[in-house]
Enzyme design. Structure first.
Site, mmCIF file in Angstrom:
data_model
loop_
_atom_site.group_PDB
_atom_site.id
_atom_site.type_symbol
_atom_site.label_atom_id
_atom_site.label_comp_id
_atom_site.label_asym_id
_atom_site.label_seq_id
_atom_site.Cartn_x
_atom_site.Cartn_y
_atom_site.Cartn_z
ATOM 1 N N SER A 157 -7.711 29.584 35.456
ATOM 2 C CA SER A 157 -6.626 30.577 35.399
ATOM 3 C C SER A 157 -6.029 30.694 33.996
ATOM 4 O O SER A 157 -5.581 31.769 33.598
ATOM 5 C CB SER A 157 -5.538 30.255 36.435
ATOM 6 O OG SER A 157 -4.860 29.066 36.111
ATOM 7 N N ARG A 164 -21.602 10.066 27.071
ATOM 8 C CA ARG A 164 -20.682 11.034 26.461
ATOM 9 C C ARG A 164 -21.248 11.582 25.160
ATOM 10 O O ARG A 164 -21.087 12.757 24.851
ATOM 11 C CB ARG A 164 -19.352 10.358 26.113
ATOM 12 C CG ARG A 164 -18.413 10.262 27.230
ATOM 13 C CD ARG A 164 -17.039 9.818 26.773
ATOM 14 N NE ARG A 164 -16.347 9.230 27.904
ATOM 15 C CZ ARG A 164 -15.923 9.919 28.955
ATOM 16 N NH1 ARG A 164 -16.076 11.215 29.012
ATOM 17 N NH2 ARG A 164 -15.337 9.308 29.959
ATOM 18 N N MET A 166 -12.069 19.258 31.902
ATOM 19 C CA MET A 166 -11.725 17.908 32.349
ATOM 20 C C MET A 166 -12.714 16.866 31.814
ATOM 21 O O MET A 166 -13.427 16.211 32.573
ATOM 22 C CB MET A 166 -11.686 17.877 33.889
ATOM 23 C CG MET A 166 -10.725 18.878 34.494
ATOM 24 S SD MET A 166 -9.033 18.651 33.914
ATOM 25 C CE MET A 166 -8.576 17.228 34.884
ATOM 26 N N ARG A 167 -12.722 16.727 30.513
ATOM 27 C CA ARG A 167 -13.618 15.749 29.886
ATOM 28 C C ARG A 167 -12.866 15.003 28.798
ATOM 29 O O ARG A 167 -12.048 15.598 28.085
ATOM 30 C CB ARG A 167 -14.804 16.469 29.204
ATOM 31 C CG ARG A 167 -15.762 17.161 30.135
ATOM 32 C CD ARG A 167 -16.711 16.212 30.799
ATOM 33 N NE ARG A 167 -17.422 15.353 29.873
ATOM 34 C CZ ARG A 167 -18.243 14.376 30.252
ATOM 35 N NH1 ARG A 167 -18.433 14.135 31.528
ATOM 36 N NH2 ARG A 167 -18.858 13.631 29.352
ATOM 37 N N LEU A 179 -13.295 13.553 25.226
ATOM 38 C CA LEU A 179 -14.232 13.968 24.173
ATOM 39 C C LEU A 179 -14.459 12.843 23.163
ATOM 40 O O LEU A 179 -13.541 12.067 22.869
ATOM 41 C CB LEU A 179 -13.660 15.196 23.457
ATOM 42 C CG LEU A 179 -13.396 16.380 24.385
ATOM 43 C CD1 LEU A 179 -12.510 17.415 23.706
ATOM 44 C CD2 LEU A 179 -14.712 17.005 24.838
ATOM 45 N N HIS A 222 -1.810 21.012 28.132
ATOM 46 C CA HIS A 222 -1.602 19.842 28.980
ATOM 47 C C HIS A 222 -0.341 20.072 29.812
ATOM 48 O O HIS A 222 0.689 20.474 29.274
ATOM 49 C CB HIS A 222 -1.443 18.590 28.106
ATOM 50 C CG HIS A 222 -1.287 17.344 28.913
ATOM 51 N ND1 HIS A 222 -2.357 16.745 29.556
ATOM 52 C CD2 HIS A 222 -0.191 16.612 29.229
ATOM 53 C CE1 HIS A 222 -1.909 15.687 30.211
ATOM 54 N NE2 HIS A 222 -0.606 15.578 30.032
ATOM 55 N N THR A 276 -6.820 16.043 18.866
ATOM 56 C CA THR A 276 -7.185 14.957 17.964
ATOM 57 C C THR A 276 -7.853 13.869 18.795
ATOM 58 O O THR A 276 -7.896 13.968 20.032
ATOM 59 C CB THR A 276 -5.944 14.389 17.250
ATOM 60 O OG1 THR A 276 -4.986 14.021 18.251
ATOM 61 C CG2 THR A 276 -5.321 15.404 16.304
ATOM 62 N N LEU A 323 -6.284 10.976 23.133
ATOM 63 C CA LEU A 323 -6.112 11.903 24.261
ATOM 64 C C LEU A 323 -4.667 12.408 24.379
ATOM 65 O O LEU A 323 -3.736 11.605 24.438
ATOM 66 C CB LEU A 323 -6.507 11.184 25.561
ATOM 67 C CG LEU A 323 -6.461 12.013 26.843
ATOM 68 C CD1 LEU A 323 -7.568 13.044 26.866
ATOM 69 C CD2 LEU A 323 -6.544 11.100 28.062
ATOM 70 N N ASP A 324 -4.511 13.739 24.432
ATOM 71 C CA ASP A 324 -3.203 14.377 24.654
ATOM 72 C C ASP A 324 -2.141 13.973 23.619
ATOM 73 O O ASP A 324 -0.970 13.795 23.958
ATOM 74 C CB ASP A 324 -2.680 14.068 26.076
ATOM 75 C CG ASP A 324 -3.619 14.578 27.158
ATOM 76 O OD1 ASP A 324 -4.283 15.598 26.923
ATOM 77 O OD2 ASP A 324 -3.692 13.943 28.227
HETATM 78 C C1 GRF Z 1 -3.826 23.359 33.991
HETATM 79 O O1 GRF Z 1 -2.698 22.835 34.635
HETATM 80 C C2 GRF Z 1 -3.941 22.798 32.610
HETATM 81 O O2 GRF Z 1 -2.711 22.520 32.005
HETATM 82 C C3 GRF Z 1 -4.666 21.499 32.843
HETATM 83 O O3 GRF Z 1 -5.570 21.767 33.873
HETATM 84 C C4 GRF Z 1 -5.112 22.873 34.651
HETATM 85 C C5 GRF Z 1 -6.188 23.898 34.588
HETATM 86 O O4 GRF Z 1 -5.979 25.008 35.414
HETATM 87 N N1 GRF Z 1 -5.276 21.056 31.613
HETATM 88 P P1 GRF Z 1 -6.895 26.300 35.237
HETATM 89 O O5 GRF Z 1 -8.360 25.848 35.371
HETATM 90 O O6 GRF Z 1 -6.626 26.874 33.893
HETATM 91 O O7 GRF Z 1 -6.497 27.215 36.356
#
Ligand code: GRF
Length: 210
Positions: free
Chosen positions: A13, A65, A90-91, A93, A109, A141, A144-145
């Protein structure tokens, strides 16, 4: 024209919000590709329907990885990206992948970083008793986060919130925040000094004249 490559793992989204804003607001940028590490990622359908090139680099087919990131980098670079946008990718890196895109890779995030890095941010926010929560767009960077913050959006945490209601409130903000931050990059209005992002009020002359 800047080339943007967007990486997703699922729903997509945020990718959708960036694509729509780029089109509706006439950014000096094109979405060069949407790439997923999961073949079934829902967001791929939206991208295909829009005529955006898509690719899948299936993470489960790689044993390390390092190998996955190398393959992914090779596919991303075919699209000559000026910017890589992580949108629910969701990885974790590798440092060398992150280094390759230093200063040209953004992530969103769902927390007010530095609070709650990692997963389960909405649950963590509820458990902490925080009065507000939100989302952060940052340069990526190696840690992470933790990269330099471009922009944040804040929402209140309500007394009767569940993870679902809170995450929906944050996600609605993400859909404005991420396009805003990506647009700043596209307009050459971001720079990093001593690990902090500076935002120019106006686009530099050569960009704004396009
Ligand atoms: C979002 O909440 C984003 O902040 C996090 O993962 C979610 C991804 O949602 N990293 P979408 O795939 O963009 O709908």
């Amino acid at each position: 024209m800047k080339n943007i490559v967007i990486l997703i793992s699922g729903r997509g989204s945020n990718m959708e919000a960036v694509v729509r804003a780029a089109e509706n607001e006439g950014w000096p940028a094109r979405i060069a590709a949407v790439i997923s590490n999961k073949p079934q990622a829902q967001g791929l359908e939206f991208a295909r329907a829009r005529g955006i090139p898509t690719a899948v680099v299936a993470s489960k087919e790689f044993s390390s990885r390092v190998e996955f990131d190398a393959a992914l980098q090779e596919v991303i670079d075919r699209f000559a990206p000026d910017l890589v946008v992580l949108a629910g990718f969701m990885r974790i890196l590798t440092a060398s992948f992150v280094e390759h895109y230093a200063g040209r890779m953004l992530n969103i995030h769902p927390s007010l970083l530095p609070l709650f890095p990692g997963l389960g941010t909405h649950r963590q926010a509820l458990e902490s008793g925080a009065a507000e929560h939100g989302a952060t767009v940052h340069f990526v960077t190696a840690e992470l986060d933790h990269g330099p913050v471009v922009a944040q959006a804040r929402v209140p945490v309500l007394a009767d919130d569940t993870e679902d209601t809170l995450s929906a409130r944050v996600l609605a903000e993400e859909h404005t925040l991420y396009p805003h931050a990506v647009r700043l990059f596209v307009e050459d209005r971001l720079s990093i000094h001593d690990g902090e992002v500076r935002i120019m009020r106006d686009a530099p002359a050569e960009t704004s004249s396009i």
